[in-house]
Design a protein around this motif. Sequence first.
Motif, PDB file in Angstrom:
ATOM      1  N   VAL A 193       0.848  -1.198   0.000  1.00 46.46           N
ATOM      2  CA  VAL A 193       0.000   0.000   0.000  1.00 46.46           C
ATOM      3  C   VAL A 193       0.885   1.251   0.000  1.00 46.46           C
ATOM      4  CG1 VAL A 193      -1.764   1.295   1.268  1.00 46.46           C
ATOM      5  CG2 VAL A 193      -1.873  -1.205   1.185  1.00 46.46           C
ATOM      6  N   PHE A 194       1.932   1.210   0.823  1.00 47.81           N
ATOM      7  CA  PHE A 194       2.870   2.342   0.845  1.00 47.81           C
ATOM      8  C   PHE A 194       3.484   2.537  -0.538  1.00 47.81           C
ATOM      9  CE2 PHE A 194       7.308   3.720   1.063  1.00 47.81           C
ATOM     10  CZ  PHE A 194       7.119   5.010   1.532  1.00 47.81           C
ATOM     11  N   GLN A 195       3.951   1.433  -1.125  1.00 50.23           N
ATOM     12  CA  GLN A 195       4.644   1.541  -2.418  1.00 50.23           C
ATOM     13  C   GLN A 195       3.707   2.039  -3.519  1.00 50.23           C
ATOM     14  OE1 GLN A 195       6.285  -2.414  -2.510  1.00 50.23           O
ATOM     15  NE2 GLN A 195       8.319  -1.677  -1.922  1.00 50.23           N
ATOM     16  N   ALA A 196       2.447   1.602  -3.456  1.00 52.79           N
ATOM     17  CA  ALA A 196       1.493   2.011  -4.488  1.00 52.79           C
ATOM     18  C   ALA A 196       1.254   3.524  -4.458  1.00 52.79           C
ATOM     19  CB  ALA A 196       0.174   1.260  -4.301  1.00 52.79           C
ATOM     20  N   HIS A 197       1.417   4.127  -3.260  1.00 51.00           N
ATOM     21  CA  HIS A 197       1.099   5.559  -3.120  1.00 51.00           C
ATOM     22  C   HIS A 197       2.316   6.416  -2.798  1.00 51.00           C
ATOM     23  CE1 HIS A 197      -3.159   4.775  -3.535  1.00 51.00           C
ATOM     24  NE2 HIS A 197      -2.959   3.697  -2.780  1.00 51.00           N
ATOM     25  N   GLU A 198       3.487   5.780  -2.865  1.00 51.59           N
ATOM     26  CA  GLU A 198       4.713   6.472  -2.483  1.00 51.59           C
ATOM     27  C   GLU A 198       4.925   7.775  -3.265  1.00 51.59           C
ATOM     28  OE1 GLU A 198       8.063   3.855  -2.567  1.00 51.59           O
ATOM     29  OE2 GLU A 198       9.453   5.393  -1.816  1.00 51.59           O
TER      30      GLU A 198
END
Length: 288
Positions: free
Chosen positions: A141-146
Motif C-alpha cells: 500500500v505504501f509503495q502504491a502511493h509512495e
Amino acid sequence: ADKRAVTVIGLGPMGQAMAGAYLDAGYEVTVWNRTAAKADALVARGAHRAAGAEEALAANELVILSLTDYDAMYAILEPAAAALPGRVLVNLSSDTPERAREAAAWAAGRGAEHLTGGVQVPPSGIGKPESSTFYSGPKEVFQAHEAALKVLTGADYRGTDPGSAALFYQIQMDMFWTAMLSYLHATAITAANGITAQEFLPYAQSTMASIPGFLAFYAPRIDAGHHEGDVDKLAMGVASVDHVVHTTEGSGVDAALPAAVREVFRRGVERGYGGDSFTRLLEVFKAS
Ligand code: NDP
C-alpha cells in the motif's frame, strides 16, 4: 493509484499546506473540514469542496487525514463508514503507537487500508523533498502511493507495524522537547546573569553540535551491553549535575529540570552503578 487525485480531510495549518502542495503539483484535490471556511482559500485555488465526509471519501481512493488526533478521525469517519471500503487512509495526525495499531484494525474492519504517518516538519516544510515523514503499514500500500506521498515530503518507510511510524515520531519528540527545554533552561540562567540569547547562541549551538559525536560513540556500546565507566562514570555525573543545580539556584532560576536529571543519576548510584558509564541509567529507565 495512477490517478493524480487525492482527498485531504482536516484543514488546520498542516492540512492546508498539504492540500496546497497537491494543487501545486497538479493533483485533483478534494477537501473537507469540519469548519468549512478553512477550505475557502483552497477552493479558490481549484480544490473541490466536498459537502460532507462521506462525499470526500467517495471522491478518491487516496485520503489524507490531518487532524488533531485519532479521536477526531473516529468522530469524522464513523458516521461516514459506508464510504470506507476500498479507501487508503493516510493518517498524518499525531498519536501513540497503540492508537495507530487500533486505527489500522478499525480501518481493516471497515474495508479500508491504513497507513500511519508521522510528519517531522511544520507546515512550512510541506512540499519540500528534503523534509521527512515516517510511514508504516502494509508495504504494498505504501509503495502504491509512495509517489503521491512524496509530493508532501520525503518518505521514510518504517515497516509493516502500524505503530512503528508513530513510535519513531514520538521518540523524536521525546528528544526534541527535552533538548529544547534544556536550551531554554540554560537561556534562563544566562538571562539571569545579564547575557542575551544572541550572545549565548554560538555556545548553545556548539554544545548541541557536539551531541551527534557522543551518540555515535555510545550507540554501539549500548547495543553491545558495554557500560564500563572507562570514559565517564555515573558518580562523576552526579557531581557534575549537582554543580548545575547549584549554579541554577545561585542564579535565582527554577531548578526543577536539572534536579530531575540529578535524581535519575542518583537512582543509578543507589543501585550500585556509580562506577559505570551514564549509559547504565538505561537500567533505571527500564525499571521505572
Ligand atoms: P490543528 O489542530 O490546527 O488542525 C486540526 C484539524 O483537526 C482541524 O481541521 C480541525 O477541524 C480538525 N478536528 C479536530 N478535532 C475534530 C473533531 N472532533 N471533529 C472534526 N474535526 C476535528 O492541527 P495542525 O494542522 O497543526 O496539525 C495536524 C496534525 O499534524 C496534528 O496531529 C499535529 O500534531 C501534526 N503535526 C503538526 C505540526 C505543526 O507544526 N503544526 C508538525 C508536525 C505534526 P476544525 O478546523 O473544524 O477545528
